[in-house]
Motif scaffolding. Structure first.
Motif, short mmCIF file in Angstrom:
data_model
loop_
_atom_site.label_atom_id
_atom_site.label_comp_id
_atom_site.label_asym_id
_atom_site.label_seq_id
_atom_site.Cartn_x
_atom_site.Cartn_y
_atom_site.Cartn_z
N ILE A 1 -12.33 11.54 -18.89
CA ILE A 1 -10.91 11.76 -18.57
C ILE A 1 -10.49 13.00 -19.34
N SER A 2 -9.61 13.80 -18.73
CA SER A 2 -9.21 15.02 -19.44
C SER A 2 -7.75 15.35 -19.16
N THR A 3 -7.12 16.04 -20.11
CA THR A 3 -5.76 16.53 -19.91
C THR A 3 -5.80 18.03 -19.66
N VAL A 4 -4.80 18.53 -18.93
CA VAL A 4 -4.67 19.97 -18.68
C VAL A 4 -3.22 20.37 -18.90
N LEU B 1 -5.05 4.02 -20.16
CA LEU B 1 -5.18 2.56 -20.09
C LEU B 1 -5.33 2.10 -18.64
N GLU B 2 -4.62 2.77 -17.76
CA GLU B 2 -4.75 2.44 -16.33
C GLU B 2 -6.16 2.74 -15.83
N GLU B 3 -6.69 3.88 -16.24
CA GLU B 3 -8.02 4.30 -15.77
C GLU B 3 -9.13 3.40 -16.33
N GLY C 1 -8.80 0.73 -22.89
CA GLY C 1 -8.72 1.91 -23.75
C GLY C 1 -10.01 2.70 -23.72
N VAL C 2 -9.95 3.93 -24.20
CA VAL C 2 -11.13 4.80 -24.16
C VAL C 2 -11.97 4.62 -25.43
#
Length: 349
Positions: A173-176, A210-212, A217-218
């Motif tokens: 998972i990543s943020t941009v 959390l949804e993913e 949690g990761v």
């Protein structure tokens, strides 16, 4: 022959980059290698760390991630010989700037460059490769099936970390921080499980993670810095791009690993208690950790070799800007020092 150096104004801490003529290099010492530089990548200079290490001088050499051809070797050099193609990172206390045609470097800071890897790829990947490897292999023990959150995934480090995590069989998972960055990550193969665009400030990173993960949690978080205080006490830029430390703690799973680049991280007792309940750990990713620990030289060389191997086999596909000539390095370093620019800039000789 010219080399690039910087000097720091003692009153306002402002950095000035200058070219200086260098005299012919002295005779090579026993364990040192004389190198013709073919490419040197540009990175921000951590002046605060240099000051803490008492390494301040009038003119400090610039450029450390280098690739080149061995010209000569000292009498006790055992790993290299003239005409070898090598790559490495100059130590913090190097007297020679990587942004120069010829440098001297101890053989323990170099590894052989694979034949199919270009000069610019080698120099432009080595630093981020070492950081990604340190974060995911040494600090968080990445293994297949783990879930990994990589903040600012379109940065040069973020992209390499994503590629390493995918190679290890992790769910990423990543943020941009922009639409352009989002499109960049969506083109990566294998695909990222979820790309979270935080540019508008409306998306909640913890909720998305959390949804993913079905609420679990990761397992691993690699941040790009965090907010420590309330919105009123943080700079506007930091507010927009970085999650709050509480968000990271919330999205961590049981036994999770938080690898942070926030050197001034402050955890209050409630934060520590929450991490305790989850059995989670916090590790600090220091760019210079291998440079500051000479006893770990063997591990460091293994990392350098592994980074080059992954580059040669296509596991690592770095984001490189168009290479520039040496005379443009001064202006480029001024931009990079202000933390501007998304792709890795490499000087080609």
């Amino acid at each position: 022959m010219k080399g690039l150096y910087f000097q720091q104004n003692s009153t306002n801490q402002e950095i000035t980059f200058v070219f200086q003529e260098r005299e012919n290099l002295p005779v090579i010492e026993d364990n040192f290698v004389k190198l013709q530089v073919k490419a040197c990548a540009l990175s921000q200079i951590n002046t605060k760390l240099l000051a803490e290490m008492k390494m301040e001088k009038d003119f400090f050499p610039v450029g450390r991630e280098i690739a080149g051809i061995v010209l000569d070797v000292g009498s006790k050099v055992s790993f290299f010989q003239p005409d070898d193609e090598v790559v490495g990172i100059l130590p913090l206390d190097s007297e020679d700037p990587g942004l120069c045609e010829v440098v001297r470097v101890h053989e323990h800071y170099l590894v052989h460059k694979p034949e199919k890897v270009t000069w610019t790829e080698a120099a432009g990947t080595i630093r981020d490769g070492v950081l990604a490897y340190t974060a995911l292999h040494y600090l968080s023990h990445l293994s297949p099936g783990k879930s990994v959150l990589i903040m600012d995934g379109a940065s040069t480090l973020g992209t390499i970390a994503i590629q390493l995590a995918h190679h290890r069989g992790a769910k990423v998972i990543s943020t941009v921080c922009s639409l352009e960055d989002k499109q960049c990550l969506e083109r990566l193969r294998p695909t990222i499980a979820r790309v979270i665009d935080v540019s508008n400030g409306k998306v909640h990173v913890a909720e998305s993670c959390l949804e993913e993960t079905g609420g679990l949690g990761v397992d691993i978080v690699l941040d790009a810095g965090v907010r420590l205080f309330s919105k009123d006490d943080e700079p506007a830029v930091k507010l927009q791009l970085l999650p709050h430390k509480h968000d990271i703690i919330t999205l961590l799973g049981v036994g999770g690993h938080w690898v942070t680049r926030e050197e001034n991280l402050q955890l209050d007792p409630p934060d520590s208690h929450c991490l305790f309940l989850k059995g989670a750990t916090v590790s600090f990713l220091n760019d210079e950790v291998w440079n500051l620990s000479n006893v770990q030289q063997g591990k460091y060389l293994c990392i350098l070799k592994d980074v080059m191997e992954k580059l040669s086999t296509g596991v690592f596909r770095p984001q490189l800007d168009e290479s520039i000539p040496l005379y443009e390095a001064k202006v480029s370093m001024e931009v990079i020092q202000k933390n501007q620019g998304r792709k890795k800039q490499v000087v080609q000789f």
